[in-house]
Scaffold this active site. Structure first.
Site, PDB file in Angstrom:
ATOM      1  N   GLY A 167       0.831  -1.200   0.000  1.00 48.93           N
ATOM      2  CA  GLY A 167       0.000   0.000   0.000  1.00 48.93           C
ATOM      3  C   GLY A 167       0.863   1.246   0.000  1.00 48.93           C
ATOM      4  N   GLY A 168       0.332   2.276   0.645  1.00 48.16           N
ATOM      5  CA  GLY A 168       1.055   3.547   0.681  1.00 48.16           C
ATOM      6  C   GLY A 168       2.392   3.431   1.381  1.00 48.16           C
ATOM      7  N   GLY A 402      24.682  12.741 -29.289  1.00 47.08           N
ATOM      8  CA  GLY A 402      24.157  13.363 -28.068  1.00 47.08           C
ATOM      9  C   GLY A 402      24.732  12.713 -26.830  1.00 47.08           C
ATOM     10  CB  ALA A 403      25.622   9.229 -26.053  1.00 50.62           C
TER      11      ALA A 403
HETATM   12  C1  HXC Z   1      -3.884  -4.084  11.577  1.00 50.27           C
HETATM   13  C2  HXC Z   1      -2.642  -5.882  10.983  1.00 50.27           C
HETATM   14  C3  HXC Z   1      -2.354  -5.301   9.737  1.00 50.27           C
HETATM   15  C4  HXC Z   1      -2.902  -4.029   9.464  1.00 50.27           C
HETATM   16  C5  HXC Z   1      -1.359  -7.175   9.817  1.00 50.27           C
HETATM   17  N1  HXC Z   1      -2.006  -7.054  10.980  1.00 50.27           N
HETATM   18  N2  HXC Z   1      -1.565  -6.118   9.034  1.00 50.27           N
HETATM   19  N3  HXC Z   1      -3.392  -5.276  11.890  1.00 50.27           N
HETATM   20  N4  HXC Z   1      -3.665  -3.453  10.415  1.00 50.27           N
HETATM   21  N5  HXC Z   1      -2.671  -3.392   8.325  1.00 50.27           N
HETATM   22  C6  HXC Z   1      -2.023  -7.986  12.079  1.00 50.27           C
HETATM   23  C7  HXC Z   1      -2.747  -9.260  11.757  1.00 50.27           C
HETATM   24  O1  HXC Z   1      -4.121  -9.110  12.012  1.00 50.27           O
HETATM   25  C8  HXC Z   1      -2.099 -10.222  12.710  1.00 50.27           C
HETATM   26  O2  HXC Z   1      -2.638 -10.050  13.992  1.00 50.27           O
HETATM   27  C9  HXC Z   1      -0.676  -9.755  12.787  1.00 50.27           C
HETATM   28  O3  HXC Z   1      -0.690  -8.403  12.326  1.00 50.27           O
HETATM   29  C10 HXC Z   1       0.245 -10.542  11.877  1.00 50.27           C
HETATM   30  O4  HXC Z   1      -0.332 -10.626  10.595  1.00 50.27           O
HETATM   31  P1  HXC Z   1      -0.542 -12.006   9.822  1.00 50.27           P
HETATM   32  O5  HXC Z   1      -1.564 -11.758   8.796  1.00 50.27           O
HETATM   33  O6  HXC Z   1      -0.800 -13.114  10.812  1.00 50.27           O
HETATM   34  O7  HXC Z   1       0.894 -12.231   9.222  1.00 50.27           O
HETATM   35  P2  HXC Z   1       1.265 -12.829   7.800  1.00 50.27           P
HETATM   36  O8  HXC Z   1       0.517 -14.070   7.540  1.00 50.27           O
HETATM   37  O9  HXC Z   1       2.752 -12.895   7.790  1.00 50.27           O
HETATM   38  O10 HXC Z   1       0.778 -11.755   6.731  1.00 50.27           O
HETATM   39  C11 HXC Z   1       1.326 -10.445   6.727  1.00 50.27           C
HETATM   40  C12 HXC Z   1       0.528  -9.518   5.781  1.00 50.27           C
HETATM   41  C13 HXC Z   1      -0.962  -9.559   6.158  1.00 50.27           C
HETATM   42  C14 HXC Z   1       0.719 -10.021   4.355  1.00 50.27           C
HETATM   43  C15 HXC Z   1       1.127  -8.159   5.916  1.00 50.27           C
HETATM   44  O11 HXC Z   1      -1.103  -9.353   7.566  1.00 50.27           O
HETATM   45  C16 HXC Z   1      -1.740  -8.532   5.433  1.00 50.27           C
HETATM   46  O12 HXC Z   1      -2.116  -8.721   4.275  1.00 50.27           O
HETATM   47  N6  HXC Z   1      -2.062  -7.422   6.141  1.00 50.27           N
HETATM   48  C17 HXC Z   1      -2.867  -6.360   5.587  1.00 50.27           C
HETATM   49  C18 HXC Z   1      -2.081  -5.604   4.566  1.00 50.27           C
HETATM   50  C19 HXC Z   1      -2.835  -4.400   4.083  1.00 50.27           C
HETATM   51  O13 HXC Z   1      -3.778  -4.516   3.299  1.00 50.27           O
HETATM   52  N7  HXC Z   1      -2.492  -3.239   4.656  1.00 50.27           N
HETATM   53  C20 HXC Z   1      -3.118  -1.997   4.348  1.00 50.27           C
HETATM   54  C21 HXC Z   1      -2.471  -1.490   3.068  1.00 50.27           C
HETATM   55  S1  HXC Z   1      -3.184   0.000   2.577  1.00 50.27           S
HETATM   56  P3  HXC Z   1      -2.837 -11.254  15.025  1.00 50.27           P
HETATM   57  O14 HXC Z   1      -3.419 -10.616  16.230  1.00 50.27           O
HETATM   58  O15 HXC Z   1      -3.739 -12.225  14.367  1.00 50.27           O
HETATM   59  O16 HXC Z   1      -1.467 -11.818  15.238  1.00 50.27           O
HETATM   60  C22 HXC Z   1      -2.204   1.110   3.260  1.00 50.27           C
HETATM   61  C23 HXC Z   1      -2.666   2.487   2.993  1.00 50.27           C
HETATM   62  C24 HXC Z   1      -1.580   3.468   3.334  1.00 50.27           C
HETATM   63  O17 HXC Z   1      -1.231   0.861   3.855  1.00 50.27           O
HETATM   64  C25 HXC Z   1      -1.766   4.668   2.535  1.00 50.27           C
HETATM   65  C26 HXC Z   1      -0.713   5.672   2.828  1.00 50.27           C
HETATM   66  C27 HXC Z   1      -0.739   6.759   1.791  1.00 50.27           C
END
Ligand code: HXC
Length: 512
Positions: A167-168, A402-403
């Site tokens: 993501g961001g 040019g290079a």
């Molecule tokens: C809250 C989160 C989280 C998130 C992970 N966790 N990402 N909690 N917000 N964004 C938590 C999980 O619920 C989990 O909690 C623990 O962290 C570990 O994650 P797992 O999923 O068990 O680990 P893994 O299998 O290794 O997978 C990692 C991952 C996955 C691929 C990163 O967690 C995932 O897809 N997360 C979401 C990614 C995402 O969509 N993020 C937002 C992007 S948009 P527990 O309690 O179960 O251990 C963004 C916008 C920003 O970032 C914009 C800025 C301009």
């Protein structure tokens, strides 16, 4: 509360903070071949130098996760005795996801880094914006991006990608100066495989989409690919050794380990007799620089240009070299962009530039033209034109069209331009020139092939040498390859106090 109890409370709060997300999650991190945030910091900094801040910071929001430290370890330490600001996202705490508190911890060390003028190093290992926090986590990212931008060109900023970066979250690393990715455990993408599947129906794995290889070889987003966390940390320590702490300083000077002779006769044999034969420009570079050591940047991407750091008499220098061993060293979209960003980095941070030029020109082709070769080639031109650090150019062989101008020619403020006797400096190669200028004469000749050869030989005799340019002062000196180190060292010594500046302006408008 009795004093002893107060002390114990403090100790137990810190003890809780040190545990991050707990042993089970730490074990999971280790099983995935990843170190924890604290282990990374300890392995990275000079021993015992870490001063943590905000270890007890906690999410103030109702219903939010309340774990001391809030998923990021931040503070200051030293690398080879020099101060750095550091943040390490802790995946064991809510997946290292970014809350507003987490973001503000990062911003706090960045603000201090701006005050004291030290590099900012980020270890990224995070699930992105903390979903439960909604717009507050987006606000947190925005505050970091703004600081990354303000610090750009003031402090070296280095991002290590040591886990997910989605993501961001990819945009903070993207604004920083260097990105190092750990193979097999890190990835970066704006939208992940599931979203891509839904929108474009493409099937792709995380690794294929945004793994280290994807960004090292294909997108050019990553500057360095390393096999493990420990390798990433050691590599970054070395990278820092080539850089000043900030834009007002100089990189530390380091005595070389090897005795490098001022003249190296082996270099006379590197450029092949046949001008159409390739050679690896790295062999030339290593025969000239201190300790024969070249710290290459973006090695896997756009191999037709080679960039990286070395030292000359202990001084850090940035090297940009056309690579005849890859696509004949031609300039194309990717290599122009790669070179331009590196030139600008070195110029921001007072690192002299040394250019080794052997370039047949810009790559012809519809794909290149429609892909924006004009504006991308112009980036490299713009970058070399605006750079005010010492600029030294060595034309080893081809310098066409040019290079020739782009690769730090005399005309765009290079300080010393050297050429080897093998240099060919002209508007175009003999074959092309024969086709343009003598097509009629050749076709009318009784033996067109013989006439063509005769014209090509004449052209080469007349133009494909360094002496026309040397006669006009466009090349300062024609030198033997063996003398290169001596000539460059003398030029660097002379230029130590170089003062050159740009006209006052808000900023230029590099063709992005
Ligand atoms: C809250 C989160 C989280 C998130 C992970 N966790 N990402 N909690 N917000 N964004 C938590 C999980 O619920 C989990 O909690 C623990 O962290 C570990 O994650 P797992 O999923 O068990 O680990 P893994 O299998 O290794 O997978 C990692 C991952 C996955 C691929 C990163 O967690 C995932 O897809 N997360 C979401 C990614 C995402 O969509 N993020 C937002 C992007 S948009 P527990 O309690 O179960 O251990 C963004 C916008 C920003 O970032 C914009 C800025 C301009």
């Amino acid at each position: 509360m009795p004093l002893q109890e107060k002390m114990d409370t403090l100790r137990s709060r810190y003890a809780a903070a040190m545990k991050g997300g707990g042993q089970a999650r730490i074990d999971k991190q280790h099983q995935g071949n990843k170190l924890t945030a604290r282990e990374r910091i300890a392995a990275f900094l000079d021993e015992g130098s870490f001063e943590e801040v905000d270890a007890l910071a906690m999410n103030p929001f109702e219903g939010g996760e309340r774990i001391p430290g809030d998923g990021v370890v931040t503070g200051f330490g030293r690398v080879d005795g020099r101060p750095v600001a550091i943040f390490a996202q802790d995946f064991t705490v809510v997946g290292g996801s970014l809350s507003l508190t987490h973001a503000r911890k990062i911003c706090k060390v960045m603000d201090m880094a701006m005050k004291v003028g030290c590099p900012v190093i980020g270890f990224n290992d995070s699930g992105g914006a903390r979903i439960q926090e909604g717009v507050n986590s987006l606000a947190g990212y925005a505050e970091i991006f703004l600081r990354n931008t303000m610090a750009s060109g003031v402090l070296p900023q280095i991002s290590l990608i040591m886990g997910p970066c989605a993501g961001g979250a990819v945009y903070s690393p993207a604004i920083t100066d260097f990105i190092t990715m750990v193979r097999n455990t890190s990835y970066m993408f704006v939208t992940g495989p599931e979203v891509i599947k839904a929108v474009t129906h493409e099937d792709v794995t995380k690794e294929e989409l945004g793994g280290a290889s994807a960004h090292g070889f294909k997108s050019g987003v990553a500057h360095f690919l390393v096999p493990s966390d420990l390798a990433a940390l050691a590599h970054t320590r070395e990278l820092l050794s080539f850089l000043p702490s900030n834009n007002l300083g100089q990189a530390p000077r380091r005595a070389s380990l090897m005795e490098m002779p001022l003249e190296n006769p082996e270099l006379d044999g590197i450029i092949p007799e046949d001008p159409s034969k390739p050679y690896d420009v790295r062999n030339l570079i290593k025969g000239i620089v201190d300790d024969a050591h070249f710290f290459e940047v973006m090695e896997a991407y756009a191999g037709n240009i080679v960039i990286g750091f070395s030292r000359m008499d202990g001084r850090s220098v940035g090297i940009i070299a056309n690579q005849p061993a890859h696509l004949a060293g031609v300039l194309d979209i990717a290599s122009s962009e790669k070179g331009a960003r590196f030139v600008r980095f070195c110029d921001c941070f007072n690192i002299p530039l040394i250019v080794f030029e052997d370039v047949p020109g810009f790559l012809p082709g519809v794909h290149q033209e429609h892909g924006g070769l004009i504006k991308n080639g112009a980036k490299l031109l713009f970058a070399f034109c605006e750079a005010t650090v010492p600029k030294l150019t060595v034309i080893t062989r081809k310098a066409y069209g040019g290079a020739y101008i782009v690769m730090a020619s005399k005309h765009i403020r290079a300080d010393f331009n050297f050429a080897y006797p093998t240099a060919e400096i002209a508007v175009m190669g003999a074959e092309g020139a024969a086709n343009v200028l003598y097509a009629k004469e050749i076709s009318k000749a009784p033996n067109p092939a013989a006439k063509r050869n005769e014209i090509i030989n004449e052209y080469n005799e007349k133009f494909a040498n360094p002496y026309v340019a040397a006669g006009l002062g466009y090349v300062d000196e024609v030198i033997m390859p063996r003398e290169t180190r001596k000539k460059l060292l003398r030029a660097l010594n002379l230029l130590e106090g170089k003062r050159e500046s740009m006209p006052p302006k808000k900023h230029g408008n590099i063709p992005l």
